[in-house]
Design a protein around this motif. Sequence first.
Motif, mmCIF file in Angstrom:
data_model
loop_
_atom_site.group_PDB
_atom_site.id
_atom_site.type_symbol
_atom_site.label_atom_id
_atom_site.label_comp_id
_atom_site.label_asym_id
_atom_site.label_seq_id
_atom_site.Cartn_x
_atom_site.Cartn_y
_atom_site.Cartn_z
ATOM 1 N N THR A 60 71.330 19.524 27.651
ATOM 2 C CA THR A 60 70.117 19.003 28.267
ATOM 3 C C THR A 60 69.692 17.701 27.589
ATOM 4 O OG1 THR A 60 69.425 21.281 28.648
ATOM 5 C CG2 THR A 60 67.742 19.578 28.891
ATOM 6 N N GLY A 61 69.284 16.748 28.398
ATOM 7 C CA GLY A 61 68.807 15.489 27.851
ATOM 8 C C GLY A 61 69.893 14.489 27.547
ATOM 9 N N THR A 62 71.107 14.769 27.977
ATOM 10 C CA THR A 62 72.222 13.852 27.750
ATOM 11 C C THR A 62 72.728 13.321 29.087
ATOM 12 O OG1 THR A 62 73.931 15.592 27.821
ATOM 13 C CG2 THR A 62 72.882 15.132 25.684
ATOM 14 N N VAL A 63 73.624 12.358 29.013
ATOM 15 C CA VAL A 63 74.232 11.750 30.200
ATOM 16 C C VAL A 63 75.737 11.969 30.134
ATOM 17 C CG1 VAL A 63 74.643 9.598 31.456
ATOM 18 C CG2 VAL A 63 72.420 10.007 30.375
ATOM 19 N N LYS A 64 76.306 12.439 31.227
ATOM 20 C CA LYS A 64 77.761 12.618 31.318
ATOM 21 C C LYS A 64 78.282 11.696 32.405
ATOM 22 C CE LYS A 64 79.541 16.460 30.235
ATOM 23 N NZ LYS A 64 80.403 15.982 29.119
ATOM 24 N N GLU A 65 79.433 11.100 32.158
ATOM 25 C CA GLU A 65 80.008 10.148 33.094
ATOM 26 C C GLU A 65 81.276 10.703 33.731
ATOM 27 O OE1 GLU A 65 80.593 6.333 31.317
ATOM 28 O OE2 GLU A 65 78.453 6.020 30.912
ATOM 29 N N PHE A 66 81.364 10.522 35.030
ATOM 30 C CA PHE A 66 82.586 10.774 35.794
ATOM 31 C C PHE A 66 82.933 9.452 36.459
ATOM 32 C CE2 PHE A 66 80.796 14.941 35.277
ATOM 33 C CZ PHE A 66 81.881 15.797 35.189
ATOM 34 N N GLY A 67 83.714 8.627 35.756
ATOM 35 C CA GLY A 67 84.021 7.299 36.265
ATOM 36 C C GLY A 67 82.747 6.487 36.405
ATOM 37 N N SER A 68 82.484 6.000 37.613
ATOM 38 C CA SER A 68 81.302 5.165 37.864
ATOM 39 C C SER A 68 80.043 5.983 38.125
ATOM 40 C CB SER A 68 81.562 4.243 39.065
ATOM 41 O OG SER A 68 81.863 5.012 40.219
ATOM 42 N N LEU A 69 80.150 7.299 38.073
ATOM 43 C CA LEU A 69 79.003 8.182 38.288
ATOM 44 C C LEU A 69 78.427 8.627 36.953
ATOM 45 C CD1 LEU A 69 77.246 9.911 40.249
ATOM 46 C CD2 LEU A 69 78.985 11.702 40.011
ATOM 47 N N GLN A 70 77.163 8.294 36.714
ATOM 48 C CA GLN A 70 76.472 8.778 35.515
ATOM 49 C C GLN A 70 75.505 9.882 35.917
ATOM 50 O OE1 GLN A 70 76.004 5.040 35.933
ATOM 51 N NE2 GLN A 70 78.099 4.981 35.156
ATOM 52 N N ILE A 71 75.575 11.005 35.206
ATOM 53 C CA ILE A 71 74.732 12.156 35.513
ATOM 54 C C ILE A 71 73.764 12.364 34.357
ATOM 55 C CG2 ILE A 71 74.671 14.590 36.135
ATOM 56 C CD1 ILE A 71 77.604 14.291 37.013
ATOM 57 N N GLU A 72 72.493 12.184 34.648
ATOM 58 C CA GLU A 72 71.437 12.300 33.647
ATOM 59 C C GLU A 72 70.810 13.687 33.771
ATOM 60 O OE1 GLU A 72 67.410 9.795 32.336
ATOM 61 O OE2 GLU A 72 68.352 9.455 34.295
ATOM 62 N N SER A 73 70.883 14.470 32.722
ATOM 63 C CA SER A 73 70.315 15.820 32.742
ATOM 64 C C SER A 73 68.936 15.827 32.091
ATOM 65 C CB SER A 73 71.237 16.797 32.015
ATOM 66 O OG SER A 73 71.306 16.491 30.633
ATOM 67 N N PHE A 74 68.070 16.722 32.573
ATOM 68 C CA PHE A 74 66.731 16.834 32.003
ATOM 69 C C PHE A 74 66.251 18.271 32.127
ATOM 70 C CE2 PHE A 74 66.464 15.314 36.374
ATOM 71 C CZ PHE A 74 65.562 16.192 36.968
ATOM 72 N N GLY A 75 65.494 18.715 31.143
ATOM 73 C CA GLY A 75 65.001 20.079 31.126
ATOM 74 C C GLY A 75 63.805 20.277 32.033
ATOM 75 N N VAL A 76 63.649 21.506 32.523
ATOM 76 C CA VAL A 76 62.505 21.880 33.361
ATOM 77 C C VAL A 76 61.899 23.179 32.841
ATOM 78 C CG1 VAL A 76 63.519 20.767 35.395
ATOM 79 C CG2 VAL A 76 63.877 23.231 35.020
ATOM 80 N N SER A 77 60.687 23.479 33.300
ATOM 81 C CA SER A 77 59.995 24.700 32.913
ATOM 82 C C SER A 77 60.286 25.789 33.944
ATOM 83 C CB SER A 77 58.488 24.442 32.826
ATOM 84 O OG SER A 77 57.799 25.642 32.543
ATOM 85 N N HIS A 78 61.123 26.744 33.572
ATOM 86 C CA HIS A 78 61.498 27.844 34.461
ATOM 87 C C HIS A 78 61.923 29.011 33.587
ATOM 88 C CE1 HIS A 78 62.469 29.538 38.316
ATOM 89 N NE2 HIS A 78 63.753 29.687 38.036
ATOM 90 N N ASP A 79 61.835 30.230 34.119
ATOM 91 C CA ASP A 79 62.104 31.402 33.295
ATOM 92 C C ASP A 79 63.601 31.705 33.211
ATOM 93 O OD1 ASP A 79 62.283 32.129 35.942
ATOM 94 O OD2 ASP A 79 61.041 33.928 35.780
ATOM 95 N N ALA A 80 64.314 30.776 32.611
ATOM 96 C CA ALA A 80 65.741 30.916 32.352
ATOM 97 C C ALA A 80 65.990 30.450 30.923
ATOM 98 C CB ALA A 80 66.557 30.090 33.348
#
Length: 264
Positions: free
Chosen positions: A105-125
Amino acid sequence: MSLQYSVLASGSTGNSLYIETEKHKLLVDCGLSGKRMVELLSHINRDPKDLDGILVTHEHSDHIKGLGVFARRFQIPIYANTKTWQAMSDSIGKIDNDQKFTFETGTVKEFGSLQIESFGVSHDAAEPMFFSFHHEDKKLTLLTDLGYVSDRIKGVIRESDAYIIEANHDIQMLMMGRYPWNIKRRILGDSGHISNEDAGLALSEVIGHNTKRIYLAHLSKDNNMKDLARMSVEQKLGQYGIQLGEDIGLFDTDPDTPTRLCAI
């Protein structure tokens, strides 16, 4: 090439999003049976054998129901944060080490030209997270399964070209409905789900000049209706001077039928 996507399924019975660029094809979540996932992909003329990975938002069954079977059958890598891996390990069965990847959570992963930015949310998991997808100068945000939209999240998702956002329930329908009070309290709480009005309010603060498409997702089958969700969100946006129409489209998602493959 543009970023293309389809909401394959959305709702309490199962969730999955398809994303592709010219060189990579991904799923977010696999909340329906493996057989059903194959059928849904066939509706948009896509083959599971071409998938490069499955991103997991959290371990609730409507997001991972078919994950183990589907990933093993087609040898697809799985990406999840450490706590989610721990929480879902018993539910998805054995996954080969060469298919297991950590995406914190809170990091960025790259698949070629696609950057995926992850972020945390408030949920019961264990540690739920969602994503903004960046490709060239375009941005797509997926945001469901959260009790409230924090200022931090608004900062991450602001100015997206397209939003797939939860509009889980109508508050009056929920309060008057058949659910026991402890379930109603969970849904309404800070670790539950956002209402139609919550979705509209959050959107009013993050929609930008580039925003063209909004999809209302994860609607409750018992405590919401598509027409009601659209009307409530449109009214809330109108209160803040945001008019839907030719410039910004508002679209449904469905638990059984994928949205058409769309490009941004």
